[in-house]
Design a protein around this motif. Structure first.
Motif, mmCIF file in Angstrom:
data_model
loop_
_atom_site.group_PDB
_atom_site.id
_atom_site.type_symbol
_atom_site.label_atom_id
_atom_site.label_comp_id
_atom_site.label_asym_id
_atom_site.label_seq_id
_atom_site.Cartn_x
_atom_site.Cartn_y
_atom_site.Cartn_z
ATOM 1 N N THR A 1 7.622 13.467 -12.815
ATOM 2 C CA THR A 1 8.030 12.135 -12.272
ATOM 3 C C THR A 1 9.472 11.834 -12.753
ATOM 4 O OG1 THR A 1 5.761 11.232 -12.376
ATOM 5 C CG2 THR A 1 7.352 9.496 -12.188
ATOM 6 N N ASP A 2 10.225 11.527 -11.762
ATOM 7 C CA ASP A 2 11.790 11.115 -12.136
ATOM 8 C C ASP A 2 11.655 9.691 -12.625
ATOM 9 O OD1 ASP A 2 13.139 13.124 -11.015
ATOM 10 O OD2 ASP A 2 12.610 12.864 -9.033
ATOM 11 N N LEU A 3 12.346 9.393 -13.829
ATOM 12 C CA LEU A 3 12.401 8.277 -14.562
ATOM 13 C C LEU A 3 13.813 7.637 -14.775
ATOM 14 C CD1 LEU A 3 10.328 9.188 -17.771
ATOM 15 C CD2 LEU A 3 9.507 8.261 -15.550
ATOM 16 N N ASN A 4 14.008 6.299 -14.521
ATOM 17 C CA ASN A 4 15.190 5.814 -15.051
ATOM 18 C C ASN A 4 14.807 5.237 -16.468
ATOM 19 O OD1 ASN A 4 17.921 4.582 -14.815
ATOM 20 N ND2 ASN A 4 17.153 2.763 -14.321
ATOM 21 N N VAL A 5 15.502 5.383 -17.369
ATOM 22 C CA VAL A 5 15.178 4.874 -18.740
ATOM 23 C C VAL A 5 16.482 4.277 -19.290
ATOM 24 C CG1 VAL A 5 14.852 5.591 -21.426
ATOM 25 C CG2 VAL A 5 14.037 7.044 -19.058
ATOM 26 N N ILE A 6 15.906 3.037 -19.695
ATOM 27 C CA ILE A 6 17.243 2.100 -20.285
ATOM 28 C C ILE A 6 16.784 1.885 -21.880
ATOM 29 C CG2 ILE A 6 18.084 -0.425 -20.518
ATOM 30 C CD1 ILE A 6 17.566 -0.345 -17.513
ATOM 31 N N VAL A 7 17.663 2.278 -22.637
ATOM 32 C CA VAL A 7 17.601 2.049 -24.147
ATOM 33 C C VAL A 7 18.172 0.865 -24.457
ATOM 34 C CG1 VAL A 7 18.195 2.983 -26.423
ATOM 35 C CG2 VAL A 7 17.855 4.635 -24.582
ATOM 36 N N LYS A 8 17.218 0.032 -25.040
ATOM 37 C CA LYS A 8 17.844 -1.394 -25.370
ATOM 38 C C LYS A 8 18.563 -1.438 -26.840
ATOM 39 C CE LYS A 8 14.285 -3.555 -22.471
ATOM 40 N NZ LYS A 8 13.366 -4.523 -22.304
ATOM 41 N N ARG A 9 19.646 -1.615 -26.779
ATOM 42 C CA ARG A 9 20.450 -1.660 -27.979
ATOM 43 C C ARG A 9 21.006 -3.216 -28.344
ATOM 44 N NH1 ARG A 9 18.777 1.216 -31.612
ATOM 45 N NH2 ARG A 9 20.588 0.930 -32.758
ATOM 46 N N PRO A 10 21.139 -3.582 -29.449
ATOM 47 C CA PRO A 10 21.714 -4.944 -29.572
ATOM 48 C C PRO A 10 23.132 -5.223 -28.914
ATOM 49 C CG PRO A 10 20.810 -4.054 -31.857
ATOM 50 C CD PRO A 10 20.786 -2.931 -30.720
ATOM 51 N N GLN A 11 24.001 -4.338 -28.921
ATOM 52 C CA GLN A 11 25.140 -4.505 -28.535
ATOM 53 C C GLN A 11 25.448 -3.771 -27.062
ATOM 54 O OE1 GLN A 11 27.057 -2.859 -31.756
ATOM 55 N NE2 GLN A 11 26.610 -4.574 -33.241
ATOM 56 N N LYS A 12 24.593 -2.994 -26.815
ATOM 57 C CA LYS A 12 24.801 -2.349 -25.456
ATOM 58 C C LYS A 12 23.547 -1.763 -24.821
ATOM 59 C CE LYS A 12 27.905 0.907 -23.441
ATOM 60 N NZ LYS A 12 28.953 1.857 -23.342
ATOM 61 N N GLN A 13 23.381 -1.610 -23.477
ATOM 62 C CA GLN A 13 22.153 -1.133 -22.950
ATOM 63 C C GLN A 13 22.800 0.429 -22.567
ATOM 64 O OE1 GLN A 13 19.915 -3.047 -19.991
ATOM 65 N NE2 GLN A 13 19.184 -4.656 -21.540
ATOM 66 N N ILE A 14 21.885 1.383 -22.485
ATOM 67 C CA ILE A 14 22.337 2.785 -22.073
ATOM 68 C C ILE A 14 21.140 2.974 -21.240
ATOM 69 C CG2 ILE A 14 22.733 5.190 -23.092
ATOM 70 C CD1 ILE A 14 22.959 4.071 -25.905
ATOM 71 N N SER A 15 21.446 3.587 -20.135
ATOM 72 C CA SER A 15 20.842 4.080 -19.071
ATOM 73 C C SER A 15 21.012 5.565 -18.777
ATOM 74 C CB SER A 15 21.124 3.418 -17.789
ATOM 75 O OG SER A 15 20.285 3.512 -16.685
ATOM 76 N N CYS A 16 19.758 6.214 -18.673
ATOM 77 C CA CYS A 16 19.977 7.691 -18.229
ATOM 78 C C CYS A 16 18.644 7.993 -17.426
ATOM 79 C CB CYS A 16 19.782 8.455 -19.592
ATOM 80 S SG CYS A 16 18.350 8.375 -20.622
ATOM 81 N N HIS A 17 18.806 9.151 -16.694
ATOM 82 C CA HIS A 17 17.607 9.714 -15.744
ATOM 83 C C HIS A 17 16.907 10.561 -16.792
ATOM 84 C CE1 HIS A 17 16.256 12.943 -13.244
ATOM 85 N NE2 HIS A 17 15.895 11.818 -12.414
ATOM 86 N N ALA A 18 15.714 10.823 -16.346
ATOM 87 C CA ALA A 18 14.811 11.884 -17.146
ATOM 88 C C ALA A 18 13.787 12.370 -16.289
ATOM 89 C CB ALA A 18 14.323 11.282 -18.344
ATOM 90 N N VAL A 19 12.945 13.418 -16.701
ATOM 91 C CA VAL A 19 11.984 13.700 -15.776
ATOM 92 C C VAL A 19 10.604 14.072 -16.743
ATOM 93 C CG1 VAL A 19 10.856 15.609 -14.445
ATOM 94 C CG2 VAL A 19 13.158 15.059 -14.008
#
Length: 72
Positions: free
Chosen positions: A52-70
């Motif tokens: 499954t293709d995923l969009n992952v958002i890492v929630k950090r206090p100062q910034k959100q990081i977005s990446c693609h994963a499988v």
């Protein structure tokens, strides 16, 4: 493809990160157990099918990081 053995050669860092995972127009909340340069071990309440293709958002206090994963 990278073999299972090679994946484990990369250093893993134990860290609990809050994640939002979106796939197939669905979203789930998750928590990481550990991460490496090649991937992450993640806990979810839902089983996400392999490949499954995923969009992952890492929630950090100062910034959100977005990446693609499988999943695998």
């Amino acid at each position: 493809m990278i073999s299972q053995k090679e994946r484990r050669r990369k250093q893993r860092i134990d860290i609990a990160l809050s994640l939002k995972i979106t796939y197939n127009k669905e979203s789930v909340l998750a928590t990481s157990k550990n991460i490496s340069l090649l991937g992450a071990y993640v806990y979810t309440d839902e089983k996400i099918p392999n490949g499954t293709d995923l969009n992952v958002i890492v929630k950090r206090p100062q910034k959100q990081i977005s990446c693609h994963a499988v999943t695998f």
